[in-house]
Design a protein around this motif. Structure first.
Motif, PDB file in Angstrom:
ATOM      1  N   VAL A 656       1.892  18.242  29.177  1.00 54.97           N
ATOM      2  CA  VAL A 656       2.380  17.309  29.866  1.00 54.97           C
ATOM      3  C   VAL A 656       1.192  15.914  29.296  1.00 54.97           C
ATOM      4  O   VAL A 656       1.592  14.990  28.862  1.00 54.97           O
ATOM      5  CB  VAL A 656       2.068  16.850  31.469  1.00 54.97           C
ATOM      6  CG1 VAL A 656       2.089  15.688  31.902  1.00 54.97           C
ATOM      7  CG2 VAL A 656       3.139  17.928  31.949  1.00 54.97           C
ATOM      8  N   TRP A 657      -0.128  16.197  29.403  1.00 57.81           N
ATOM      9  CA  TRP A 657      -1.034  15.273  28.749  1.00 57.81           C
ATOM     10  C   TRP A 657      -0.643  15.231  27.175  1.00 57.81           C
ATOM     11  O   TRP A 657      -0.742  13.818  26.575  1.00 57.81           O
ATOM     12  CB  TRP A 657      -2.469  15.856  28.832  1.00 57.81           C
ATOM     13  CG  TRP A 657      -2.850  16.554  30.109  1.00 57.81           C
ATOM     14  CD1 TRP A 657      -2.283  16.175  31.422  1.00 57.81           C
ATOM     15  CD2 TRP A 657      -3.871  17.681  30.428  1.00 57.81           C
ATOM     16  NE1 TRP A 657      -2.852  16.864  32.524  1.00 57.81           N
ATOM     17  CE2 TRP A 657      -3.682  17.841  31.669  1.00 57.81           C
ATOM     18  CE3 TRP A 657      -4.606  18.288  29.675  1.00 57.81           C
ATOM     19  CZ2 TRP A 657      -4.603  18.705  32.376  1.00 57.81           C
ATOM     20  CZ3 TRP A 657      -5.389  19.447  30.042  1.00 57.81           C
ATOM     21  CH2 TRP A 657      -5.407  19.572  31.480  1.00 57.81           C
ATOM     22  N   SER A 658      -0.396  16.088  26.475  1.00 62.07           N
ATOM     23  CA  SER A 658      -0.185  15.996  24.858  1.00 62.07           C
ATOM     24  C   SER A 658       1.052  15.221  24.830  1.00 62.07           C
ATOM     25  O   SER A 658       1.094  14.364  23.783  1.00 62.07           O
ATOM     26  CB  SER A 658       0.009  17.487  24.329  1.00 62.07           C
ATOM     27  OG  SER A 658       0.557  17.393  23.224  1.00 62.07           O
ATOM     28  N   ASN A 659       2.038  15.374  25.615  1.00 65.87           N
ATOM     29  CA  ASN A 659       3.344  14.641  25.530  1.00 65.87           C
ATOM     30  C   ASN A 659       3.060  13.142  25.733  1.00 65.87           C
ATOM     31  O   ASN A 659       3.861  12.356  25.302  1.00 65.87           O
ATOM     32  CB  ASN A 659       4.311  15.294  26.540  1.00 65.87           C
ATOM     33  CG  ASN A 659       4.817  16.228  25.635  1.00 65.87           C
ATOM     34  OD1 ASN A 659       4.874  16.689  24.347  1.00 65.87           O
ATOM     35  ND2 ASN A 659       5.403  17.142  26.377  1.00 65.87           N
ATOM     36  N   ARG A 660       1.988  12.674  26.349  1.00 63.04           N
ATOM     37  CA  ARG A 660       1.537  11.224  26.141  1.00 63.04           C
ATOM     38  C   ARG A 660       1.273  10.651  24.950  1.00 63.04           C
ATOM     39  O   ARG A 660       1.504   9.514  24.684  1.00 63.04           O
ATOM     40  CB  ARG A 660       0.355  10.984  27.001  1.00 63.04           C
ATOM     41  CG  ARG A 660       0.610  11.179  28.761  1.00 63.04           C
ATOM     42  CD  ARG A 660      -0.694  10.874  29.460  1.00 63.04           C
ATOM     43  NE  ARG A 660      -0.649  11.460  30.854  1.00 63.04           N
ATOM     44  CZ  ARG A 660      -1.642  11.938  31.371  1.00 63.04           C
ATOM     45  NH1 ARG A 660      -2.732  12.047  30.851  1.00 63.04           N
ATOM     46  NH2 ARG A 660      -1.336  12.749  32.595  1.00 63.04           N
ATOM     47  N   ASP A 661       0.988  11.526  24.044  1.00 64.51           N
ATOM     48  CA  ASP A 661       0.924  11.335  22.583  1.00 64.51           C
ATOM     49  C   ASP A 661      -0.032  10.183  22.272  1.00 64.51           C
ATOM     50  O   ASP A 661       0.147   9.341  21.540  1.00 64.51           O
ATOM     51  CB  ASP A 661       2.427  10.726  22.153  1.00 64.51           C
ATOM     52  CG  ASP A 661       2.558  11.224  20.600  1.00 64.51           C
ATOM     53  OD1 ASP A 661       2.211  11.879  19.975  1.00 64.51           O
ATOM     54  OD2 ASP A 661       3.362  10.607  19.928  1.00 64.51           O
ATOM     55  N   ARG A 662      -1.095  10.307  22.856  1.00 66.15           N
ATOM     56  CA  ARG A 662      -2.032   9.552  22.414  1.00 66.15           C
ATOM     57  C   ARG A 662      -2.713   9.534  21.220  1.00 66.15           C
ATOM     58  O   ARG A 662      -2.695  10.387  20.478  1.00 66.15           O
ATOM     59  CB  ARG A 662      -3.405   9.689  23.529  1.00 66.15           C
ATOM     60  CG  ARG A 662      -3.095   9.430  24.782  1.00 66.15           C
ATOM     61  CD  ARG A 662      -4.028  10.052  25.755  1.00 66.15           C
ATOM     62  NE  ARG A 662      -3.650  11.664  25.782  1.00 66.15           N
ATOM     63  CZ  ARG A 662      -4.305  12.251  26.820  1.00 66.15           C
ATOM     64  NH1 ARG A 662      -4.999  11.901  27.816  1.00 66.15           N
ATOM     65  NH2 ARG A 662      -4.211  13.592  26.773  1.00 66.15           N
ATOM     66  N   GLU A 663      -3.520   8.581  20.649  1.00 61.89           N
ATOM     67  CA  GLU A 663      -4.017   8.546  19.340  1.00 61.89           C
ATOM     68  C   GLU A 663      -5.029   9.808  19.146  1.00 61.89           C
ATOM     69  O   GLU A 663      -5.973   9.647  20.130  1.00 61.89           O
ATOM     70  CB  GLU A 663      -4.475   7.233  18.782  1.00 61.89           C
ATOM     71  CG  GLU A 663      -3.212   6.207  18.771  1.00 61.89           C
ATOM     72  CD  GLU A 663      -3.869   4.747  18.323  1.00 61.89           C
ATOM     73  OE1 GLU A 663      -4.979   4.710  17.877  1.00 61.89           O
ATOM     74  OE2 GLU A 663      -2.786   4.175  17.760  1.00 61.89           O
ATOM     75  N   ILE A 664      -5.267  10.049  18.055  1.00 64.50           N
ATOM     76  CA  ILE A 664      -6.197  11.233  17.913  1.00 64.50           C
ATOM     77  C   ILE A 664      -7.041  11.189  16.651  1.00 64.50           C
ATOM     78  O   ILE A 664      -7.882  11.921  16.380  1.00 64.50           O
ATOM     79  CB  ILE A 664      -5.799  12.713  18.098  1.00 64.50           C
ATOM     80  CG1 ILE A 664      -4.715  13.066  17.231  1.00 64.50           C
ATOM     81  CG2 ILE A 664      -5.416  13.008  19.706  1.00 64.50           C
ATOM     82  CD1 ILE A 664      -4.231  14.455  17.287  1.00 64.50           C
ATOM     83  N   GLU A 665      -6.749  10.119  15.989  1.00 64.71           N
ATOM     84  CA  GLU A 665      -7.309  10.006  14.650  1.00 64.71           C
ATOM     85  C   GLU A 665      -8.752   9.179  14.686  1.00 64.71           C
ATOM     86  O   GLU A 665      -8.722   8.290  15.293  1.00 64.71           O
ATOM     87  CB  GLU A 665      -6.473   9.398  13.550  1.00 64.71           C
ATOM     88  CG  GLU A 665      -7.090   9.472  12.128  1.00 64.71           C
ATOM     89  CD  GLU A 665      -6.193   8.625  11.195  1.00 64.71           C
ATOM     90  OE1 GLU A 665      -5.020   7.883  11.513  1.00 64.71           O
ATOM     91  OE2 GLU A 665      -6.519   8.529  10.044  1.00 64.71           O
ATOM     92  N   ASN A 666      -9.566  10.068  14.206  1.00 68.78           N
ATOM     93  CA  ASN A 666     -11.047   9.331  14.168  1.00 68.78           C
ATOM     94  C   ASN A 666     -11.319   9.041  15.801  1.00 68.78           C
ATOM     95  O   ASN A 666     -12.017   8.067  16.038  1.00 68.78           O
ATOM     96  CB  ASN A 666     -11.104   8.193  13.402  1.00 68.78           C
ATOM     97  CG  ASN A 666     -12.631   7.786  12.983  1.00 68.78           C
ATOM     98  OD1 ASN A 666     -13.500   8.674  13.436  1.00 68.78           O
ATOM     99  ND2 ASN A 666     -12.946   6.754  12.247  1.00 68.78           N
TER     100      ASN A 666
END
Lengths: 729, 729
Positions: A656-666
């Motif tokens: 569920v958390w990952s499907n929020r699809d937050r930015e993870i670059e740098n």
């Protein structure tokens, strides 16, 4: 045979203990520190074992930390766990808090250090004052779950909103032990047991988490209890009273329902099930080997500062026991051989959750889909390690300090060990060969540092190793041993079975089926490669085709780097025929020749869950839908199945958390890796399983300028010890 | 600095040696046993190393077998390798054989024992007379390859028809060493070297198998030679004279073609490339650890009867060195703890072939697709192991006895080691947990027996371990270390590169690219599980769906057993999302409860070749098209790439044999497993690589009635040694 009598005595004393327990758990507070001689359930079994049954091979002169009561411990590092004194203070503070002083009864399901915010910890240096100490408490009172923060300096208690998520906190040990005996209060249950030919004093029962399948498992805390006969064996797991399941209300301990579909299934025999050395006839013992030992004539090469800061070779990290995770490694740093600088690798790493679905859809089995960390407490189930056998001679043992349901602190002694390992392996080598004929032969031995715990979640034993190598690699290994969860059956031979599928497993012995199951162990790895802001890069190998005019070769592979922008880009299902490397890099820091510094996740133990994504267990265990995930750092996202896993419906998982699809670059990112095992049992697993292990690695990739162990010396004869057999001295 | 002078001296003496060599190789026969002090190329480098450069850490008092000349060895077992005396006799017999006495020059590429037929060996017992000893000889004479059988009793020589297959025998060491220096006879070559700024006395060249790409590589034996500068470093591999490739005729040693496309590519600097301990400045040495040692106060638990029969714990097997395979394990049997009987597990196991394709299609690189066993001789390249570093203190060392090109026997001392390993790991364990509160804690340490060799095929080092466990498991592990094959480049920093794909790898240091490549190591495993007739069974896990009326669970997994009828049924590509176990069972033998006895292949190191199936290297390396194959036993099918791999066109590979689709149900069957690695180099691999390992297992599955190590005792303190630091004695 003295065994049955001992058990009967033990059973009776447990029943008496049970009454005392109930009374005492519901007291607002108990004694300052549990005394293992009178209150056994949450104490180390070893203490009692030793007092009742002196056993030579438990003696160990090499462990100075045993039997410390930790009463005078004080914290030295912002991440040091709560001390006995602190837990006592928390108990006092809470006992006068409105939530509990007005409540008829309450239980503290978890009392852990509330770690200071990451930026604070990152800038803290030895010698600095500690930040105000706080505890995070999970409690049940008045039929509700509460999450509280207790400030130990101000005695202030903050009650947090827990949201609308389903699920309940990790069971307390008291929940589990009381559930084991509650069915005995039910006359129908007792009658059924007697009808099965089992004496009540031979009964051993297990509390089995119910999971969630719909309405039945909503709005009340439930547990299922199944029982075994321990007549003539300590290995009662091999003697199931098959098909009998008691559904209990975990709060009231009332029997909700009894299901008995196994009346015609015999209880398997006890013969050949006892695995204890003392139970083997002397003429049966098979001594295959002469003694072999890891010896360090000048002592181990590691030190442990202030009880928790491990320093070994080029590594430094903070180590602590945890009731839920088992072991937590924090602030892991490795020394750069060129600059001498300690460089950040991982801010925090631990076992976040387990998922163990059994593959039998029938009444007494379908619900067995354990989540051992969030349901049972992976650390709570980690028992004292056995010196010389669980860990080699020069191991250092670390205790855990936990709290009982009423807040009383207790010590789980020897819960974690730290030791150096040398298996005869090679760190690096090169010989010049006959082709060049040069006279070069350079070889370096490989020595590692292992941090180990072993959790016995009822039948199964999980051995978790964090192995640090001098070349910068961290290997995370899980070993499975212990005892299978087996199913009773009328069959005594495979030739009686029509269609082996109906067994749901393997016939291991007469009337015993080892049921097929999976194990998934999900690790949360807060990587900080040379700082917190990192990126996740897939380095994908792909075939390129050549035309005949370009090359006599028709094909070759190239590596294509793709930086994951958001969380969904980093949901990884491994593919053998579309392989990638998985790098966590620091995009702001490059090596001399311009490669970004990084660590890679090297998969291993890659079994993947094949259950239907809509199957209730898989919804709850959705953190196993991918082998690798990367999320944006979020302090609250620690437990892959959610904070309240027990009877959860899967709304608070990593998926569920990952499907929020937050930015993870740098960004400050967290990597999650799941080690998986498919287990089709075989007869060799009966009555106790030889260890099966799998591991994955965190490995430097362009992190160092060059091989960091290039300049280490080889072994030389004069460094090695002179040894004599102990018996001759 | 003394290093360059030493090398110049060495180079000059090699050049002189070369002339002698040529003369001597073409003599009909040479001295009875090579003397390493005068003829170095095929001798152990250690002997020369010690004589020139006394080095403390090479001393080893624990190895009674060193420097045996083996002149008086006699065979005791039908599988014992040829002795020095036997090889001398073969040389004498052949020297008068028509094929060679009339030939201007000849070379013996392989002289090995021709093992007696399997049924004979199976019924042979210690004390029985040996069968007539025979040798299998592969020779080149008159421009043809010949396969001969030499009967040592009758002196009879049988010449076999070699078929119409392409390819040539494994190179002799003399082929390789002469190829290294042949380009120096060419003035153009020497001019090019000087133009590159390299002194001829600093030159180090490598013979690189050409593979087969079409007409060029047909009908003559070819080799490519590439060179390096060894100025200021022994690690010349890091100083390539990039783009310069000399094509040689391997029979005439004539230069066929010189390709030079690297004139603008600088030779990388020597700085930081030397990995020798003696070359590190004393202030640079990083001593991270205090001594640690595996100690066995009462000595090791294994014995080696008649030099080759290893007996350890519950295992017994025959062990020998082999020029092509490296190590051969035969007649592996494990003792049943219930019956005391030694039971067959594996008739023969060995490294059959390697395949190492580099992923660069350009002129100087496309052909690098090594097959190290069939082209170079995996055993020929296995150098003496370094005591205390390659193997721990109590290791036993075994020598190889091989033959030079003229048939002269020579000894490769300390080529294989055998030792017991204890890493602090756990064989099995169980603790009763707080849930049950019972006082049980039983743990057994895990000790294994390791058979090790390390082949240095020019730059790369392959460490091959056969690890035997008391629970019946055999782990086959390959470690990669040594030195990368690197490519020179004008780039000094990644920021100069437009499109990193064009590098075909990773910039490791200024002007040095580590080129992407794969490693495949294919093992031939002639399994005989309780007898020769076995079947191969895929046990496939598949999801089943439930309807809500059947179960609250929507899905579960079942295991479906499928017996492979023919070879094509047993061509296995591993799939993580369609997982199977792979059992070799004896369909005629069942356990007490009716399961067929078996061993399973447990995959690991599962990287698969992604090259185009029609790419010439992949056609030759077609044995890597699947990870697992099973073939009907055929005495002639030993080498997965074919008997004559050098310049082969792929008509004689495992893939071809398997596509005959012979019956394999309840037959004598052979299992083939390929360990695979994708290697994208990183800076940590420079200038020498920390070991990377992968392994697969052969594991009992319903082979024993129950856990075979149930009745073994735990470690006790009184068994362990009393040790002192050596310096204090």
């Amino acid at each position: 045979m003295e065994t049955p009598n001992l058990f009967r005595l033990f059973f009776l004393s447990l029943c008496v203990g049970l009454v005392l327990l109930f009374t005492w758990v519901h007291l607002p507070y108990g004694p300052d520190l549990l005394d293992c001689t009178t209150n056994s359930a949450w104490c180390t079994s070893k203490n009692r074992f030793q007092s009742k049954q002196p056993n030579n091979h438990l003696k160990n002169d090499h462990n100075p930390t045993r039997h410390r009561n930790h009463v005078s411990d004080t914290p030295h590092h912002p991440l040091d766990p709560l001390t006995v004194e602190e837990i006592n203070k928390i108990r006092t503070i809470l006992s006068s808090h409105a939530l509990f002083s007005t409540s008829a009864g309450y239980a503290l399901h978890s009392i852990e250090l509330e770690e200071p915010d990451k930026p604070l910890v990152l800038k803290w240096k030895k010698g600095d004052q500690l930040f105000p100490r706080k505890a995070s408490v999970i409690a049940r009172a008045g039929g509700e779950s509460h999450v509280l923060t207790v400030d130990l300096t101000t005695s202030e208690v903050t009650v947090h909103h827990t949201g609308s998520h389903s699920g309940y906190p990790t069971m307390t040990i008291e929940d589990m032990t009381s559930a084991m005996w509650a069915p005995l209060m039910d006359a129908r249950f007792n009658r059924t047991i007697l009808e099965r030919g089992v004496d009540l004093t031979d009964l051993a029962c297990l509390p089995i988490s119910t999971g969630w399948y719909g309405k039945t498992e909503e709005n009340r805390r439930l547990i299922k209890v199944q029982c075994y006969s321990m007549k003539d064996t300590v290995n009662f797991y091999m003697r199931p009273i098959e098909g009998l399941t008691v559904l209990l209300d975990l709060d009231t301990k009332q029997v909700v329902e009894i299901s008995d579909k196994g009346a015609n299934i015999p209880i398997p025999k006890a013969a050949n099930t006892d695995y204890r050395y003392s139970a083997q006839g002397t003429n049966q013992v098979i001594k295959l080997l002469k003694p072999i030992s890891l010896e360090q004539p000048n002592g181990p090469s590691f030190t442990i500062e202030d009880d928790h800061l491990v320093k070994w070779a080029n590594w430094e990290f903070h180590l602590k026991a945890d009731a839920r995770a088992g072991v937590i490694i924090s602030r892991a740093k490795v020394r750069d051989p060129d600059t001498g600088e300690l460089r950040d690798v991982m801010y925090k790493g631990f076992t976040s959750e387990l998922f163990v679905p059994y593959m039998d859809p029938t009444d007494a089995w379908y619900f067995k889909t354990y989540m051992d960390a969030g349901e049972y407490g992976f650390g709570l189930q980690a028992m004292p390690l056995e010196p010389l056998n669980d860990c080699p001679r020069n191991a250092h043992y670390m205790d855990g300090v936990f709290a009982a349901a009423d807040g009383t602190p207790y010590v789980r002694s020897n819960m974690v060990c730290v030791f150096e390992s040398y298996a005869g392996d090679i760190g690096w080598r090169h010989t010049e060969c006959p082709i060049t004929g040069m006279e070069v032969r350079e070889v370096r031995p490989k020595v590692t540092l292992v941090v180990r715990m072993a959790a016995s979640v009822a039948n199964y034993d999980y051995i978790v190793d964090w192995e640090f190598q001098t070349d910068g690699l961290i290997r995370i290994k899980v070993g499975l041993s212990g005892i299978l969860m087996v199913k009773g059956t009328p069959y005594e031979n495979v030739n009686q079975v029509f269609g082996q599928d109906s067994l749901y497993g393997t016939l291991l012995s007469e009337n015993v089926i080892g049921v097929i199951h999976d194990h998934y162990i999900t690790f949360r790895l807060d990587m900080d490669v040379d700082g917190s802001d990192n990126s996740f890069v897939k380095v994908n190998l792909q075939r390129q085709q050549n035309s005949p005019s370009e090359s006599p070769r028709k094909s070759f592979l190239t590596a294509t780097r793709t930086v994951a922008k958001t969380e969904k880009d980093a949901q990884v299902k491994l593919k053998l025929y579309d392989p990638s490397e998985f790098h966590v890099i620091n995009p702001s820091k490059k090596t001399r020749v311009g490669n970004p510094v990084g660590y890679k996740v090297v998969p291993g133990g890659t079994a993947a869950s094949l259950l239907d994504l809509d199957d209730p267990p898989q919804k709850r265990g959705a953190f196993t839908n991918n082998q690798i995930w990367v999320t944006q750092y979020n302090r609250s996202e620690q437990w892959a199945g959610g904070l309240f896993v027990y009877q959860s419906q899967g709304e608070d998982t990593l998926a569920v958390w990952s499907n929020r699809d937050r930015e993870i670059e740098n960004k400050d990112i967290v990597v999650w890796y799941t080690l998986g095992f498919h287990h089709i049992p075989c007869q060799e697993d009966f009555p106790i399983m030889p260890t099966v292990s799998s591991s994955f690695d965190l490995k430097p990739v362009n992190f160092f300028e060059s091989n960091p162990i290039l300049r280490t010396p080889p072994n030389v004869e004069t460094d090695l010890p002179v040894c004599m057999a102990a018996a001759t001295t």
